[in-house]
Design a protein around this motif. Sequence first.
Motif, PDB file in Angstrom:
ATOM      1  N   THR A   9       0.856  -1.181   0.000  1.00 54.98           N
ATOM      2  CA  THR A   9       0.000   0.000   0.000  1.00 54.98           C
ATOM      3  C   THR A   9       0.898   1.238   0.000  1.00 54.98           C
ATOM      4  O   THR A   9       1.818   1.354   0.798  1.00 54.98           O
ATOM      5  CB  THR A   9      -0.924   0.006   1.229  1.00 54.98           C
ATOM      6  N   GLY A  10       0.608   2.160  -0.921  1.00 49.49           N
ATOM      7  CA  GLY A  10       1.474   3.323  -1.115  1.00 49.49           C
ATOM      8  C   GLY A  10       2.601   2.998  -2.071  1.00 49.49           C
ATOM      9  O   GLY A  10       3.754   3.364  -1.839  1.00 49.49           O
ATOM     10  N   ALA A  11       2.265   2.311  -3.178  1.00 46.21           N
ATOM     11  CA  ALA A  11       3.292   1.747  -4.062  1.00 46.21           C
ATOM     12  C   ALA A  11       3.649   2.615  -5.258  1.00 46.21           C
ATOM     13  O   ALA A  11       4.487   2.229  -6.058  1.00 46.21           O
ATOM     14  CB  ALA A  11       2.819   0.379  -4.572  1.00 46.21           C
ATOM     15  N   SER A  12       3.057   3.790  -5.385  1.00 45.82           N
ATOM     16  CA  SER A  12       3.238   4.539  -6.632  1.00 45.82           C
ATOM     17  C   SER A  12       4.428   5.488  -6.622  1.00 45.82           C
ATOM     18  O   SER A  12       4.774   6.060  -7.666  1.00 45.82           O
ATOM     19  CB  SER A  12       1.963   5.336  -6.963  1.00 45.82           C
ATOM     20  N   VAL A  38       3.471  -8.902  -6.919  1.00 41.67           N
ATOM     21  CA  VAL A  38       3.184  -7.703  -6.143  1.00 41.67           C
ATOM     22  C   VAL A  38       1.792  -7.175  -6.461  1.00 41.67           C
ATOM     23  O   VAL A  38       1.459  -6.927  -7.633  1.00 41.67           O
ATOM     24  CB  VAL A  38       4.230  -6.605  -6.420  1.00 41.67           C
ATOM     25  N   VAL A  39       0.978  -7.016  -5.422  1.00 41.52           N
ATOM     26  CA  VAL A  39      -0.300  -6.322  -5.549  1.00 41.52           C
ATOM     27  C   VAL A  39      -0.039  -4.882  -5.124  1.00 41.52           C
ATOM     28  O   VAL A  39       0.148  -4.593  -3.937  1.00 41.52           O
ATOM     29  CB  VAL A  39      -1.385  -6.966  -4.674  1.00 41.52           C
ATOM     30  N   ALA A  40       0.032  -3.988  -6.103  1.00 38.32           N
ATOM     31  CA  ALA A  40       0.462  -2.607  -5.874  1.00 38.32           C
ATOM     32  C   ALA A  40      -0.751  -1.703  -5.734  1.00 38.32           C
ATOM     33  O   ALA A  40      -1.539  -1.560  -6.673  1.00 38.32           O
ATOM     34  CB  ALA A  40       1.356  -2.133  -7.018  1.00 38.32           C
ATOM     35  N   VAL A  41      -0.869  -1.073  -4.559  1.00 36.49           N
ATOM     36  CA  VAL A  41      -2.039  -0.259  -4.241  1.00 36.49           C
ATOM     37  C   VAL A  41      -1.626   1.206  -4.104  1.00 36.49           C
ATOM     38  O   VAL A  41      -0.714   1.537  -3.346  1.00 36.49           O
ATOM     39  CB  VAL A  41      -2.692  -0.724  -2.924  1.00 36.49           C
ATOM     40  N   ALA A  42      -2.300   2.084  -4.827  1.00 42.82           N
ATOM     41  CA  ALA A  42      -2.060   3.528  -4.724  1.00 42.82           C
ATOM     42  C   ALA A  42      -3.118   4.248  -5.539  1.00 42.82           C
ATOM     43  O   ALA A  42      -3.791   3.642  -6.388  1.00 42.82           O
ATOM     44  CB  ALA A  42      -0.660   3.908  -5.228  1.00 42.82           C
ATOM     45  N   PRO A  73      -5.437   0.561  -8.491  1.00 36.97           N
ATOM     46  CA  PRO A  73      -5.522   2.017  -8.324  1.00 36.97           C
ATOM     47  C   PRO A  73      -6.678   2.382  -7.390  1.00 36.97           C
ATOM     48  O   PRO A  73      -7.773   2.728  -7.825  1.00 36.97           O
ATOM     49  CB  PRO A  73      -5.753   2.527  -9.753  1.00 36.97           C
ATOM     50  N   MET A  74      -6.408   2.275  -6.092  1.00 32.88           N
ATOM     51  CA  MET A  74      -7.435   2.462  -5.071  1.00 32.88           C
ATOM     52  C   MET A  74      -6.956   3.435  -4.008  1.00 32.88           C
ATOM     53  O   MET A  74      -5.750   3.620  -3.816  1.00 32.88           O
ATOM     54  CB  MET A  74      -7.784   1.132  -4.411  1.00 32.88           C
ATOM     55  N   ASP A  75      -7.903   4.029  -3.316  1.00 33.44           N
ATOM     56  CA  ASP A  75      -7.640   4.978  -2.243  1.00 33.44           C
ATOM     57  C   ASP A  75      -7.806   4.249  -0.908  1.00 33.44           C
ATOM     58  O   ASP A  75      -8.884   3.730  -0.608  1.00 33.44           O
ATOM     59  CB  ASP A  75      -8.641   6.137  -2.358  1.00 33.44           C
ATOM     60  N   VAL A 100       3.159  -4.675   3.006  1.00 29.84           N
ATOM     61  CA  VAL A 100       4.069  -3.552   3.219  1.00 29.84           C
ATOM     62  C   VAL A 100       3.239  -2.278   3.196  1.00 29.84           C
ATOM     63  O   VAL A 100       2.660  -1.930   2.163  1.00 29.84           O
ATOM     64  CB  VAL A 100       5.154  -3.502   2.122  1.00 29.84           C
ATOM     65  N   HIS A 101       3.183  -1.566   4.324  1.00 26.89           N
ATOM     66  CA  HIS A 101       2.359  -0.360   4.398  1.00 26.89           C
ATOM     67  C   HIS A 101       3.251   0.876   4.336  1.00 26.89           C
ATOM     68  O   HIS A 101       3.876   1.270   5.322  1.00 26.89           O
ATOM     69  CB  HIS A 101       1.541  -0.349   5.680  1.00 26.89           C
ATOM     70  N   ALA A 102       3.305   1.476   3.150  1.00 27.17           N
ATOM     71  CA  ALA A 102       4.164   2.644   2.937  1.00 27.17           C
ATOM     72  C   ALA A 102       3.365   3.892   2.587  1.00 27.17           C
ATOM     73  O   ALA A 102       3.956   4.934   2.272  1.00 27.17           O
ATOM     74  CB  ALA A 102       5.173   2.353   1.826  1.00 27.17           C
ATOM     75  N   ALA A 103       2.048   3.825   2.650  1.00 25.73           N
ATOM     76  CA  ALA A 103       1.226   4.989   2.335  1.00 25.73           C
ATOM     77  C   ALA A 103       1.320   6.016   3.463  1.00 25.73           C
ATOM     78  O   ALA A 103       1.200   5.655   4.637  1.00 25.73           O
ATOM     79  CB  ALA A 103      -0.227   4.566   2.124  1.00 25.73           C
ATOM     80  N   ILE A 104       1.518   7.260   3.095  1.00 23.98           N
ATOM     81  CA  ILE A 104       1.664   8.308   4.105  1.00 23.98           C
ATOM     82  C   ILE A 104       1.280   9.659   3.506  1.00 23.98           C
ATOM     83  O   ILE A 104       1.462   9.884   2.306  1.00 23.98           O
ATOM     84  CB  ILE A 104       3.113   8.360   4.649  1.00 23.98           C
ATOM     85  N   HIS A 105       0.735  10.522   4.330  1.00 20.12           N
ATOM     86  CA  HIS A 105       0.497  11.914   3.934  1.00 20.12           C
ATOM     87  C   HIS A 105       1.383  12.811   4.782  1.00 20.12           C
ATOM     88  O   HIS A 105       1.367  12.738   6.010  1.00 20.12           O
ATOM     89  CB  HIS A 105      -0.958  12.312   4.141  1.00 20.12           C
TER      90      HIS A 105
END
Length: 215
Positions: free
Chosen positions: A9-12, A29-33, A57-59, A84-89
Amino acid sequence: MTDQIAIVTGASRGLGFALAEALAPRYHVVAVARTVGGLEDLDDRIKARGGSATLAPMDITKRDAMAQLCRSVYDRWGGAALWVHAAIHAAPLAPASLMEPKDFQKALDINVAPMGYLVPYMAPLLGETGQALFFDDPHAGARFYGNYGATKAAQIALARSWKAESSKTGPRVQILEPRPMNTTTRMRFHPGEDKDALATPYAEAARLLEEAGLA
């Protein structure tokens, strides 16, 4: 296939992008972003390494979308070996007394709230033998880091609880600390910083995966 699936998550972009690429071709890899262009670039790089990816391509702030994602992973592969949780603001740095409410709300919506459903959704996919990776950034309490520091600390606090609770039963939860990197997030915080003195996301991805025993 369960032991060959990695959800990022946060793969872009940034560290998430580099980690997703580094995991291929050992994992599908299941790439979410949210950013479609970034995911497509990632897919090209993974294919160049001889790997494969499923682009999602998901939020992550959309709970129903995340439920659909996890159900799809279960239906197709029966589970996953790694999350792997790499999504961040990263909201702009500002004194606590001058924070914009909308910036703080966005940080809560991305950095904290999704943990309340992502962990319960991912845990059954990972089972007893899977792993989850989180990334700490210990700026909580630092000057001007009130927004980012507080929300990142809340995210990691929940991850630490999960780690303590699952230490004997699985999945294995690891909390790693990346070094300062030349990323868009870092440049927003420190625009005048010497980029050459910073680690690259690719170098950090390799180091962190080795530290996690996944190299």
